[in-house]
Scaffold this active site. Structure first.
Site, PDB file in Angstrom:
ATOM      1  N   TRP A 331       0.835  -1.204   0.000  1.00 23.64           N
ATOM      2  CA  TRP A 331       0.000   0.000   0.000  1.00 23.64           C
ATOM      3  C   TRP A 331       0.866   1.247   0.000  1.00 23.64           C
ATOM      4  CZ3 TRP A 331      -0.384   4.171   3.274  1.00 23.64           C
ATOM      5  CH2 TRP A 331      -1.493   4.994   3.106  1.00 23.64           C
ATOM      6  N   HIS A 332       2.018   1.186   0.670  1.00 26.08           N
ATOM      7  CA  HIS A 332       2.855   2.377   0.792  1.00 26.08           C
ATOM      8  C   HIS A 332       3.581   2.728  -0.505  1.00 26.08           C
ATOM      9  CE1 HIS A 332       2.191   1.927   5.135  1.00 26.08           C
ATOM     10  NE2 HIS A 332       2.549   3.193   5.217  1.00 26.08           N
ATOM     11  N   GLY A 333       3.722   1.809  -1.405  1.00 27.13           N
ATOM     12  CA  GLY A 333       4.382   2.169  -2.648  1.00 27.13           C
ATOM     13  C   GLY A 333       4.602   0.980  -3.557  1.00 27.13           C
ATOM     14  N   PHE A 486       2.051   8.502  -1.568  1.00 25.26           N
ATOM     15  CA  PHE A 486       1.432   7.209  -1.391  1.00 25.26           C
ATOM     16  C   PHE A 486      -0.057   7.244  -1.727  1.00 25.26           C
ATOM     17  CE2 PHE A 486       4.791   7.324   2.011  1.00 25.26           C
ATOM     18  CZ  PHE A 486       5.738   6.742   1.205  1.00 25.26           C
TER      19      PHE A 486
END
Length: 486
Positions: A331-333, A486
Protein backbone atom coordinates in the site's frame (compact mmCIF):
# COMPACT_ATOMS: atom_id res chain seq x y z
CA UNK A 1 -1.48 22.98 -3.10
CA UNK A 2 -0.25 21.96 0.32
CA UNK A 3 -1.37 22.98 3.80
CA UNK A 4 2.07 24.34 4.63
CA UNK A 5 2.11 27.07 1.99
CA UNK A 6 1.48 30.78 2.32
CA UNK A 7 -1.21 30.73 -0.39
CA UNK A 8 -3.16 28.04 1.45
CA UNK A 9 -2.78 29.71 4.86
CA UNK A 10 -3.61 33.26 3.83
CA UNK A 11 -5.89 32.83 0.81
CA UNK A 12 -7.48 29.42 0.28
CA UNK A 13 -8.31 28.44 3.87
CA UNK A 14 -9.64 31.88 4.93
CA UNK A 15 -11.78 32.03 1.76
CA UNK A 16 -13.13 28.56 2.47
CA UNK A 17 -14.01 29.43 6.07
CA UNK A 18 -15.58 32.77 5.11
CA UNK A 19 -17.81 31.26 2.42
CA UNK A 20 -18.69 28.38 4.73
CA UNK A 21 -19.80 30.74 7.51
CA UNK A 22 -21.83 32.90 5.11
CA UNK A 23 -23.77 29.93 3.72
CA UNK A 24 -27.19 29.93 5.46
CA UNK A 25 -27.98 26.20 5.46
CA UNK A 26 -26.01 23.01 5.96
CA UNK A 27 -26.76 21.98 2.37
CA UNK A 28 -25.25 25.23 1.13
CA UNK A 29 -22.26 24.77 3.43
CA UNK A 30 -21.70 21.29 2.02
CA UNK A 31 -21.90 22.61 -1.54
CA UNK A 32 -19.26 25.22 -0.74
CA UNK A 33 -17.11 22.56 0.93
CA UNK A 34 -17.40 20.31 -2.13
CA UNK A 35 -16.44 23.16 -4.50
CA UNK A 36 -13.40 24.09 -2.43
CA UNK A 37 -12.40 20.43 -2.10
CA UNK A 38 -12.49 19.89 -5.87
CA UNK A 39 -10.53 23.11 -6.45
CA UNK A 40 -7.95 21.98 -3.89
CA UNK A 41 -7.52 18.60 -5.56
CA UNK A 42 -7.50 20.06 -9.08
CA UNK A 43 -4.77 22.49 -8.06
CA UNK A 44 -2.23 19.69 -8.27
CA UNK A 45 -4.09 17.05 -10.32
CA UNK A 46 -6.55 18.74 -12.76
CA UNK A 47 -7.22 15.71 -14.94
CA UNK A 48 -7.45 13.26 -12.07
CA UNK A 49 -10.41 15.11 -10.57
CA UNK A 50 -12.33 13.13 -13.19
CA UNK A 51 -10.92 9.88 -11.79
CA UNK A 52 -11.94 10.84 -8.26
CA UNK A 53 -15.42 11.76 -9.48
CA UNK A 54 -15.75 8.56 -11.53
CA UNK A 55 -14.75 6.34 -8.63
CA UNK A 56 -17.19 8.16 -6.38
CA UNK A 57 -19.95 7.76 -8.97
CA UNK A 58 -19.49 4.03 -9.40
CA UNK A 59 -19.23 3.41 -5.65
CA UNK A 60 -22.39 5.47 -5.15
CA UNK A 61 -24.07 3.24 -7.74
CA UNK A 62 -22.69 -0.01 -6.29
CA UNK A 63 -23.78 0.91 -2.76
CA UNK A 64 -27.32 1.67 -3.94
CA UNK A 65 -27.50 -1.64 -5.80
CA UNK A 66 -26.27 -3.50 -2.72
CA UNK A 67 -28.85 -1.83 -0.46
CA UNK A 68 -31.70 -2.39 -2.91
CA UNK A 69 -30.87 -6.06 -3.55
CA UNK A 70 -32.52 -8.48 -1.15
CA UNK A 71 -30.82 -11.65 -2.39
CA UNK A 72 -27.63 -12.47 -0.51
CA UNK A 73 -25.81 -13.73 -3.58
CA UNK A 74 -26.79 -10.63 -5.50
CA UNK A 75 -25.45 -8.38 -2.75
CA UNK A 76 -22.16 -10.28 -2.78
CA UNK A 77 -21.97 -9.96 -6.56
CA UNK A 78 -22.34 -6.18 -6.38
CA UNK A 79 -19.78 -6.03 -3.57
CA UNK A 80 -17.36 -8.07 -5.65
CA UNK A 81 -17.82 -5.71 -8.60
CA UNK A 82 -17.19 -2.71 -6.36
CA UNK A 83 -14.01 -4.21 -4.91
CA UNK A 84 -12.79 -5.31 -8.34
CA UNK A 85 -13.45 -1.84 -9.75
CA UNK A 86 -11.64 0.04 -6.97
CA UNK A 87 -8.72 -2.35 -6.62
CA UNK A 88 -8.42 -2.63 -10.38
CA UNK A 89 -8.05 1.12 -10.77
CA UNK A 90 -5.55 1.52 -7.95
CA UNK A 91 -3.70 -1.48 -9.37
CA UNK A 92 -3.54 0.14 -12.80
CA UNK A 93 -2.38 3.55 -11.63
CA UNK A 94 -0.11 2.47 -8.79
CA UNK A 95 1.15 -1.04 -9.47
CA UNK A 96 1.09 -1.61 -13.24
CA UNK A 97 4.78 -0.77 -13.60
CA UNK A 98 5.76 -3.05 -10.69
CA UNK A 99 3.69 -5.91 -12.12
CA UNK A 100 5.18 -5.48 -15.59
CA UNK A 101 8.68 -5.54 -14.11
CA UNK A 102 8.11 -9.19 -13.18
CA UNK A 103 8.00 -10.07 -16.86
CA UNK A 104 10.54 -7.63 -18.27
CA UNK A 105 10.55 -3.96 -19.13
CA UNK A 106 7.23 -2.13 -18.80
CA UNK A 107 5.68 -0.87 -22.06
CA UNK A 108 5.78 2.84 -22.81
CA UNK A 109 2.16 3.56 -21.91
CA UNK A 110 2.71 2.04 -18.46
CA UNK A 111 5.82 4.15 -17.90
CA UNK A 112 3.78 7.25 -18.72
CA UNK A 113 1.18 6.60 -16.01
CA UNK A 114 1.30 9.29 -13.34
CA UNK A 115 0.22 8.31 -9.83
CA UNK A 116 -2.86 10.34 -8.82
CA UNK A 117 -2.30 12.19 -5.55
CA UNK A 118 -4.07 10.56 -2.63
CA UNK A 119 -5.47 7.60 -4.57
CA UNK A 120 -4.48 5.14 -1.82
CA UNK A 121 -6.43 7.14 0.75
CA UNK A 122 -9.64 7.95 -1.08
CA UNK A 123 -9.85 4.45 -2.60
CA UNK A 124 -9.80 2.93 0.87
CA UNK A 125 -12.40 5.43 2.07
CA UNK A 126 -14.74 4.53 -0.78
CA UNK A 127 -14.20 0.84 -0.09
CA UNK A 128 -15.18 1.27 3.56
CA UNK A 129 -18.36 3.01 2.39
CA UNK A 130 -19.42 0.19 0.08
CA UNK A 131 -18.42 -2.58 2.52
CA UNK A 132 -20.23 -0.92 5.43
CA UNK A 133 -23.39 -0.63 3.31
CA UNK A 134 -23.03 -4.33 2.48
CA UNK A 135 -22.64 -5.14 6.18
CA UNK A 136 -25.72 -3.00 6.92
CA UNK A 137 -23.60 -0.81 9.20
CA UNK A 138 -24.41 2.26 7.08
CA UNK A 139 -27.21 3.35 4.78
CA UNK A 140 -26.46 3.97 1.13
CA UNK A 141 -26.33 7.63 0.21
CA UNK A 142 -29.05 8.70 -2.22
CA UNK A 143 -27.05 11.66 -3.54
CA UNK A 144 -23.96 11.11 -5.69
CA UNK A 145 -22.76 14.58 -4.72
CA UNK A 146 -22.72 13.58 -1.07
CA UNK A 147 -20.56 10.56 -1.83
CA UNK A 148 -18.22 12.77 -3.84
CA UNK A 149 -18.02 15.22 -0.93
CA UNK A 150 -17.17 12.40 1.48
CA UNK A 151 -14.41 11.12 -0.81
CA UNK A 152 -12.94 14.51 -1.72
CA UNK A 153 -12.89 16.42 1.59
CA UNK A 154 -9.73 18.46 1.12
CA UNK A 155 -8.79 18.25 4.80
CA UNK A 156 -7.87 14.59 4.57
CA UNK A 157 -8.40 13.37 1.00
CA UNK A 158 -4.71 13.53 0.09
CA UNK A 159 -3.02 11.86 3.06
CA UNK A 160 -5.60 10.80 5.61
CA UNK A 161 -6.62 10.03 8.23
CA UNK A 162 -8.73 7.38 6.51
CA UNK A 163 -12.26 8.35 7.60
CA UNK A 164 -15.01 5.76 7.54
CA UNK A 165 -18.32 6.84 6.12
CA UNK A 166 -20.35 5.45 9.02
CA UNK A 167 -18.35 7.50 11.52
CA UNK A 168 -18.67 10.83 9.72
CA UNK A 169 -22.01 10.61 7.87
CA UNK A 170 -24.16 12.07 10.66
CA UNK A 171 -21.94 15.12 11.16
CA UNK A 172 -21.37 15.61 7.47
CA UNK A 173 -24.96 15.29 6.23
CA UNK A 174 -27.29 15.66 9.22
CA UNK A 175 -26.09 17.98 11.94
CA UNK A 176 -22.88 19.49 13.21
CA UNK A 177 -21.94 22.35 15.49
CA UNK A 178 -18.66 23.99 14.44
CA UNK A 179 -18.66 26.63 17.15
CA UNK A 180 -18.05 24.21 20.03
CA UNK A 181 -14.92 22.72 18.47
CA UNK A 182 -13.63 25.80 16.58
CA UNK A 183 -11.07 26.92 19.21
CA UNK A 184 -9.59 23.45 19.62
CA UNK A 185 -9.55 23.08 15.84
CA UNK A 186 -7.54 26.26 15.38
CA UNK A 187 -5.13 25.22 18.12
CA UNK A 188 -4.68 21.73 16.62
CA UNK A 189 -4.12 23.12 13.12
CA UNK A 190 -1.53 25.63 14.32
CA UNK A 191 0.29 22.91 16.26
CA UNK A 192 0.52 20.73 13.17
CA UNK A 193 1.65 23.64 11.02
CA UNK A 194 4.50 24.53 13.39
CA UNK A 195 5.45 20.88 13.72
CA UNK A 196 5.73 20.58 9.95
CA UNK A 197 7.51 23.85 9.13
CA UNK A 198 9.83 24.18 12.12
CA UNK A 199 10.65 20.58 13.06
CA UNK A 200 9.86 18.20 10.20
CA UNK A 201 11.42 20.36 7.50
CA UNK A 202 14.57 20.79 9.61
CA UNK A 203 14.84 17.06 10.15
CA UNK A 204 14.24 16.45 6.44
CA UNK A 205 17.00 18.85 5.44
CA UNK A 206 19.39 17.14 7.88
CA UNK A 207 18.50 13.65 6.64
CA UNK A 208 18.90 14.71 3.00
CA UNK A 209 22.27 16.31 3.67
CA UNK A 210 23.57 13.00 5.03
CA UNK A 211 21.60 10.21 3.36
CA UNK A 212 21.01 12.12 0.06
CA UNK A 213 17.75 13.57 -1.20
CA UNK A 214 15.02 11.60 -2.95
CA UNK A 215 15.83 13.31 -6.26
CA UNK A 216 19.50 12.31 -5.99
CA UNK A 217 18.69 8.73 -5.02
CA UNK A 218 16.16 8.38 -7.87
CA UNK A 219 18.72 9.24 -10.56
CA UNK A 220 20.04 5.95 -12.04
CA UNK A 221 23.08 7.70 -13.49
CA UNK A 222 24.19 8.67 -9.98
CA UNK A 223 23.93 5.19 -8.48
CA UNK A 224 27.65 4.45 -8.22
CA UNK A 225 28.49 7.84 -6.75
CA UNK A 226 25.53 7.57 -4.35
CA UNK A 227 26.68 4.13 -3.23
CA UNK A 228 30.21 5.39 -2.70
CA UNK A 229 28.98 8.41 -0.73
CA UNK A 230 26.74 6.38 1.56
CA UNK A 231 29.39 3.68 2.07
CA UNK A 232 32.01 6.23 3.13
CA UNK A 233 29.89 7.93 5.79
CA UNK A 234 31.22 7.50 9.35
CA UNK A 235 29.03 5.62 11.80
CA UNK A 236 28.12 8.79 13.70
CA UNK A 237 26.90 10.50 10.51
CA UNK A 238 24.86 7.47 9.42
CA UNK A 239 23.08 7.29 12.77
CA UNK A 240 22.47 11.04 12.74
CA UNK A 241 20.88 10.75 9.29
CA UNK A 242 18.75 7.73 10.21
CA UNK A 243 17.50 9.35 13.42
CA UNK A 244 16.75 12.58 11.55
CA UNK A 245 14.70 10.68 8.97
CA UNK A 246 12.83 8.74 11.66
CA UNK A 247 11.91 12.02 13.31
CA UNK A 248 11.06 13.65 9.98
CA UNK A 249 8.61 10.98 8.85
CA UNK A 250 6.79 10.96 12.20
CA UNK A 251 6.69 14.74 12.60
CA UNK A 252 5.70 15.22 8.94
CA UNK A 253 2.88 12.71 8.84
CA UNK A 254 1.54 13.46 12.31
CA UNK A 255 1.67 17.18 11.46
CA UNK A 256 -0.51 16.57 8.39
CA UNK A 257 -2.94 14.58 10.54
CA UNK A 258 -3.00 17.35 13.16
CA UNK A 259 -3.80 19.93 10.51
CA UNK A 260 -6.49 17.74 8.91
CA UNK A 261 -8.11 17.02 12.27
CA UNK A 262 -7.90 20.69 13.20
CA UNK A 263 -9.56 21.89 9.99
CA UNK A 264 -12.27 19.29 10.44
CA UNK A 265 -12.98 20.55 13.94
CA UNK A 266 -13.25 24.11 12.65
CA UNK A 267 -16.30 22.91 10.70
CA UNK A 268 -17.66 20.59 13.38
CA UNK A 269 -16.26 17.39 11.80
CA UNK A 270 -14.38 14.99 14.03
CA UNK A 271 -11.84 12.89 12.15
CA UNK A 272 -10.17 9.96 13.93
CA UNK A 273 -6.82 10.28 15.65
CA UNK A 274 -4.00 8.89 13.53
CA UNK A 275 -1.00 8.91 15.87
CA UNK A 276 -0.46 8.32 19.57
CA UNK A 277 3.25 8.90 20.21
CA UNK A 278 4.43 5.68 18.54
CA UNK A 279 8.09 6.13 19.48
CA UNK A 280 7.34 5.57 23.17
CA UNK A 281 6.22 2.01 22.36
CA UNK A 282 7.87 -1.06 23.86
CA UNK A 283 7.12 -3.54 21.10
CA UNK A 284 6.41 -3.60 17.39
CA UNK A 285 2.85 -4.69 18.21
CA UNK A 286 2.32 -1.58 20.33
CA UNK A 287 4.03 0.61 17.74
CA UNK A 288 1.48 -0.35 15.09
CA UNK A 289 -1.35 0.41 17.48
CA UNK A 290 0.03 3.93 17.74
CA UNK A 291 1.31 4.60 14.19
CA UNK A 292 -1.05 5.46 11.31
CA UNK A 293 -3.97 4.19 13.38
CA UNK A 294 -6.58 4.67 10.65
CA UNK A 295 -4.64 2.47 8.22
CA UNK A 296 -3.90 -0.23 10.80
CA UNK A 297 -7.56 -0.36 11.83
CA UNK A 298 -8.62 -0.51 8.15
CA UNK A 299 -6.50 -3.60 7.51
CA UNK A 300 -7.68 -5.13 10.78
CA UNK A 301 -11.41 -4.64 10.12
CA UNK A 302 -11.54 -5.06 6.34
CA UNK A 303 -8.81 -7.64 5.67
CA UNK A 304 -7.50 -9.41 8.77
CA UNK A 305 -10.82 -10.18 10.50
CA UNK A 306 -12.66 -11.19 7.27
CA UNK A 307 -9.78 -13.61 6.57
CA UNK A 308 -10.39 -15.22 9.96
CA UNK A 309 -8.30 -13.04 12.23
CA UNK A 310 -6.91 -14.92 15.20
CA UNK A 311 -9.99 -17.10 15.64
CA UNK A 312 -8.56 -19.93 13.60
CA UNK A 313 -5.67 -22.37 13.65
CA UNK A 314 -2.19 -21.01 14.26
CA UNK A 315 -0.96 -21.66 10.69
CA UNK A 316 -4.02 -19.89 9.25
CA UNK A 317 -3.58 -17.00 11.67
CA UNK A 318 0.05 -16.61 10.58
CA UNK A 319 -1.05 -16.65 6.94
CA UNK A 320 -3.60 -13.93 7.69
CA UNK A 321 -0.89 -11.80 9.28
CA UNK A 322 1.42 -12.42 6.34
CA UNK A 323 -1.23 -11.26 3.87
CA UNK A 324 -1.99 -8.14 5.91
CA UNK A 325 1.63 -7.08 6.22
CA UNK A 326 2.49 -7.79 2.61
CA UNK A 327 -0.48 -5.59 1.66
CA UNK A 328 0.53 -2.94 4.20
CA UNK A 329 3.96 -2.70 2.62
CA UNK A 330 2.55 -2.71 -0.89
CA UNK A 331 0.00 0.00 0.00
CA UNK A 332 2.85 2.38 0.79
CA UNK A 333 4.38 2.17 -2.65
CA UNK A 334 4.88 0.21 -5.86
CA UNK A 335 8.40 -0.86 -5.08
CA UNK A 336 9.91 -4.03 -3.69
CA UNK A 337 11.53 -2.20 -0.79
CA UNK A 338 8.03 -1.40 0.54
CA UNK A 339 6.99 -5.05 0.28
CA UNK A 340 10.17 -6.03 2.12
CA UNK A 341 9.47 -3.34 4.70
CA UNK A 342 6.01 -4.78 5.37
CA UNK A 343 7.33 -8.35 5.61
CA UNK A 344 10.14 -7.14 7.87
CA UNK A 345 7.58 -5.96 10.42
CA UNK A 346 5.60 -9.17 9.95
CA UNK A 347 8.66 -11.14 11.10
CA UNK A 348 8.98 -9.13 14.30
CA UNK A 349 5.25 -9.27 14.99
CA UNK A 350 5.46 -13.03 14.54
CA UNK A 351 8.44 -13.28 16.92
CA UNK A 352 6.63 -11.21 19.52
CA UNK A 353 3.47 -13.26 19.17
CA UNK A 354 5.27 -16.60 19.53
CA UNK A 355 8.31 -15.91 21.73
CA UNK A 356 9.16 -12.37 22.80
CA UNK A 357 6.04 -10.92 24.45
CA UNK A 358 6.71 -12.06 28.02
CA UNK A 359 10.38 -11.11 27.82
CA UNK A 360 9.57 -7.63 26.53
CA UNK A 361 6.98 -7.14 29.29
CA UNK A 362 9.60 -7.92 31.95
CA UNK A 363 12.29 -5.62 30.55
CA UNK A 364 10.68 -2.22 29.78
CA UNK A 365 13.87 -0.26 29.09
CA UNK A 366 15.37 -2.99 26.92
CA UNK A 367 12.09 -3.47 25.09
CA UNK A 368 11.94 0.25 24.27
CA UNK A 369 15.49 0.25 22.90
CA UNK A 370 14.65 -2.89 20.91
CA UNK A 371 11.63 -1.15 19.37
CA UNK A 372 13.58 1.95 18.41
CA UNK A 373 16.29 -0.14 16.76
CA UNK A 374 13.79 -2.25 14.83
CA UNK A 375 11.93 0.83 13.61
CA UNK A 376 15.16 2.65 12.66
CA UNK A 377 16.26 -0.27 10.50
CA UNK A 378 12.77 -0.39 9.01
CA UNK A 379 12.95 3.27 7.99
CA UNK A 380 16.18 2.60 6.11
CA UNK A 381 14.34 -0.01 4.03
CA UNK A 382 11.40 2.35 3.63
CA UNK A 383 13.46 5.30 2.39
CA UNK A 384 15.65 3.56 -0.19
CA UNK A 385 14.01 2.11 -3.29
CA UNK A 386 17.29 0.43 -4.27
CA UNK A 387 18.07 -2.22 -1.69
CA UNK A 388 21.78 -1.97 -2.44
CA UNK A 389 21.76 1.56 -1.07
CA UNK A 390 19.74 0.45 1.95
CA UNK A 391 22.28 -2.32 2.57
CA UNK A 392 25.14 0.21 2.43
CA UNK A 393 23.43 2.34 5.08
CA UNK A 394 22.71 -0.67 7.30
CA UNK A 395 26.31 -1.79 7.07
CA UNK A 396 27.44 1.75 7.78
CA UNK A 397 25.39 1.82 11.00
CA UNK A 398 27.72 -0.82 12.47
CA UNK A 399 30.93 0.08 10.63
CA UNK A 400 30.91 -2.84 8.20
CA UNK A 401 31.72 -0.62 5.21
CA UNK A 402 35.20 -0.12 6.60
CA UNK A 403 33.96 3.35 7.56
CA UNK A 404 35.33 5.28 10.50
CA UNK A 405 33.43 5.68 13.74
CA UNK A 406 33.41 9.46 13.32
CA UNK A 407 35.28 12.36 11.72
CA UNK A 408 35.45 16.13 12.04
CA UNK A 409 32.55 16.82 9.63
CA UNK A 410 30.23 14.37 11.40
CA UNK A 411 30.97 15.93 14.79
CA UNK A 412 30.38 19.46 13.49
CA UNK A 413 27.14 18.42 11.78
CA UNK A 414 25.85 16.81 14.97
CA UNK A 415 26.81 19.77 17.14
CA UNK A 416 25.18 22.25 14.77
CA UNK A 417 21.90 20.29 14.82
CA UNK A 418 21.96 18.93 18.36
CA UNK A 419 19.37 21.28 19.85
CA UNK A 420 16.81 20.85 17.06
CA UNK A 421 17.37 17.08 17.19
CA UNK A 422 16.73 17.00 20.94
CA UNK A 423 13.68 19.26 20.63
CA UNK A 424 12.28 17.07 17.83
CA UNK A 425 12.81 13.98 19.96
CA UNK A 426 10.96 15.57 22.87
CA UNK A 427 8.17 16.67 20.50
CA UNK A 428 7.74 13.01 19.55
CA UNK A 429 6.81 12.16 23.16
CA UNK A 430 3.89 13.22 25.40
CA UNK A 431 6.23 15.48 27.42
CA UNK A 432 5.00 18.85 26.14
CA UNK A 433 1.35 17.80 26.42
CA UNK A 434 1.96 16.64 30.00
CA UNK A 435 3.69 19.92 30.87
CA UNK A 436 0.78 21.86 29.42
CA UNK A 437 -1.69 19.92 31.54
CA UNK A 438 0.43 20.39 34.66
CA UNK A 439 0.69 24.15 34.12
CA UNK A 440 -3.00 24.61 33.34
CA UNK A 441 -4.28 22.42 36.19
CA UNK A 442 -4.03 25.12 38.90
CA UNK A 443 -5.67 27.64 36.56
CA UNK A 444 -8.85 25.55 36.39
CA UNK A 445 -9.67 26.36 40.02
CA UNK A 446 -10.93 29.86 39.28
CA UNK A 447 -12.93 31.54 36.53
CA UNK A 448 -10.16 34.04 35.89
CA UNK A 449 -7.61 31.26 35.67
CA UNK A 450 -9.70 29.36 33.15
CA UNK A 451 -10.07 32.49 31.02
CA UNK A 452 -6.32 33.06 31.14
CA UNK A 453 -5.66 29.45 30.19
CA UNK A 454 -8.11 29.56 27.29
CA UNK A 455 -6.68 32.88 26.08
CA UNK A 456 -3.19 31.44 25.98
CA UNK A 457 -4.16 28.02 24.62
CA UNK A 458 -6.67 29.03 21.97
CA UNK A 459 -5.44 32.49 20.93
CA UNK A 460 -1.92 33.53 21.90
CA UNK A 461 -0.23 30.16 21.33
CA UNK A 462 -1.85 29.48 17.91
CA UNK A 463 -0.99 33.02 16.76
CA UNK A 464 2.61 32.58 17.89
CA UNK A 465 2.91 29.22 16.09
CA UNK A 466 1.32 30.68 12.93
CA UNK A 467 3.79 33.59 12.91
CA UNK A 468 6.71 31.24 13.54
CA UNK A 469 5.61 28.97 10.69
CA UNK A 470 5.05 31.95 8.39
CA UNK A 471 8.62 33.10 8.94
CA UNK A 472 9.79 29.60 8.06
CA UNK A 473 7.70 29.55 4.89
CA UNK A 474 8.86 32.89 3.47
CA UNK A 475 11.03 32.03 0.48
CA UNK A 476 10.17 28.33 0.80
CA UNK A 477 7.58 27.96 -1.95
CA UNK A 478 7.00 24.19 -1.90
CA UNK A 479 7.45 21.72 0.93
CA UNK A 480 5.12 18.76 0.37
CA UNK A 481 4.31 16.12 2.95
CA UNK A 482 6.05 12.75 2.67
CA UNK A 483 2.82 10.76 2.43
CA UNK A 484 1.66 12.66 -0.65
CA UNK A 485 3.55 10.08 -2.72
CA UNK A 486 1.43 7.21 -1.39
Amino acid sequence: MVFSSLFFLYAFLPANLLVYVLCPTQKAKNISLLVFSLIFYAWGEPKYVLLLAAMSFFDWFFALRIENTADGRGRKAWLFLACAFNLGLIGLFKYARLFCSLFGEAPGWVKNIVLPIGISFYTFQLLTYVVDVYRREAEAQESFWNVLLYASLFHQCIAGPIVRYKSIANELFTQRDPWRSLPSGVQRFATGLAKKVVLSNAMGALADSILLSDATLANPASFESNLATLSSLPVLAVWTGVIAYALQIYLDFSAYSDMAIGMGRMLGLHYPENFNYPYISRSVTEFWRRWHISLSSFFRDYVYIPLGGSRCSLPRNLLNLLVVWALTGLWHGASWNFVLWGLYFFVFLLLEKLFLKKLLDRLPLLSHLYLLLVVAVGWVLFRNGDLRLAAAILRGMVGLNGNALTNFSAKVLLKNNLYILIFSMLASTPLFAALGRAISRPLKRSRGGRRLRNLFRYALLPIAMLLLATMGLVGNSYNPFIYFQF
